[in-house]
Design an enzyme around this catalytic site. Sequence first.
Site, mmCIF file in Angstrom:
data_model
loop_
_atom_site.group_PDB
_atom_site.id
_atom_site.type_symbol
_atom_site.label_atom_id
_atom_site.label_comp_id
_atom_site.label_asym_id
_atom_site.label_seq_id
_atom_site.Cartn_x
_atom_site.Cartn_y
_atom_site.Cartn_z
ATOM 1 N N CYS A 72 5.814 4.122 -6.293
ATOM 2 C CA CYS A 72 4.621 3.420 -6.739
ATOM 3 C C CYS A 72 5.011 2.444 -7.842
ATOM 4 O O CYS A 72 5.804 2.794 -8.726
ATOM 5 C CB CYS A 72 3.607 4.437 -7.250
ATOM 6 S SG CYS A 72 2.073 3.714 -7.842
ATOM 7 N N HIS A 77 -2.375 5.650 0.429
ATOM 8 C CA HIS A 77 -1.807 5.586 -0.921
ATOM 9 C C HIS A 77 -2.656 4.660 -1.800
ATOM 10 O O HIS A 77 -3.013 5.016 -2.930
ATOM 11 C CB HIS A 77 -0.361 5.080 -0.832
ATOM 12 C CG HIS A 77 0.331 4.915 -2.149
ATOM 13 N ND1 HIS A 77 1.406 5.682 -2.514
ATOM 14 C CD2 HIS A 77 0.114 4.056 -3.181
ATOM 15 C CE1 HIS A 77 1.817 5.310 -3.728
ATOM 16 N NE2 HIS A 77 1.048 4.318 -4.142
ATOM 17 N N GLU A 78 -3.008 3.476 -1.266
ATOM 18 C CA GLU A 78 -3.797 2.515 -2.046
ATOM 19 C C GLU A 78 -5.216 3.018 -2.283
ATOM 20 O O GLU A 78 -5.764 2.855 -3.378
ATOM 21 C CB GLU A 78 -3.795 1.141 -1.369
ATOM 22 C CG GLU A 78 -2.423 0.505 -1.261
ATOM 23 C CD GLU A 78 -1.620 0.527 -2.555
ATOM 24 O OE1 GLU A 78 -2.182 0.244 -3.635
ATOM 25 O OE2 GLU A 78 -0.412 0.839 -2.496
ATOM 26 N N HIS A 108 -5.478 5.311 -5.156
ATOM 27 C CA HIS A 108 -5.569 4.633 -6.458
ATOM 28 C C HIS A 108 -7.020 4.345 -6.834
ATOM 29 O O HIS A 108 -7.374 4.371 -8.008
ATOM 30 C CB HIS A 108 -4.792 3.311 -6.443
ATOM 31 C CG HIS A 108 -3.334 3.456 -6.679
ATOM 32 N ND1 HIS A 108 -2.802 4.006 -7.825
ATOM 33 C CD2 HIS A 108 -2.275 3.105 -5.910
ATOM 34 C CE1 HIS A 108 -1.482 3.989 -7.753
ATOM 35 N NE2 HIS A 108 -1.131 3.464 -6.592
#
Length: 186
Positions: free
Chosen positions: A113, A156-157, A160
């Site tokens: 990341c 993954h995004e 966030h």
Amino acid sequence: MYLMKDITRDGNPVLRKRAAKVSFPLSDEDQKLAKDMMKYLEVSQDPELCKKYKLRAGVGLAAPQVGVSKQMAAVLVPAPDEDEKPLFKDVIINPVIVSESVQYGALTEGEGCLSVDKDVPGYVPRHDRITLRYQDVNGETHKVRLKHYPAIVCQHEIDHLHGVLFYDHINKDQPFEAPADTVMIS
């Protein structure tokens, strides 16, 4: 364009906050945010420019990673052959995973990341296939089916945007243990 000094690092509270929904039409500020996040990814994937600007290569960049707590992320997953169009390229706004496979997928090398400077070894099990609904910068709604690497990058995004970092998914006791039948992606 963002540089590495602009990337919010692990430990900053914005990375652990649930991001706010984005309203349309996009403000000038939000349009610039979307454009600058995608530009970072494009430049970071060009080896010469990446070196020139001292960037870390990336395939995704979420707004909280540049200090903005909004549900927006740029995703640019290149094709294996650089002459082909990317496997996925868009700025995803207010994304929602509407369905997911029972089967998991994980990257054999683990995940990294831009906001996490240290190496955190271990498998990050994610759904191998997802159906994603999101709005683009024009406010148009898209519904796409993704599998393998593009699905992992989008998850993954989206994490966030919910205050979750990749290493939260790693089994602390057995970091290289993946659920049975996990598709290992290299």
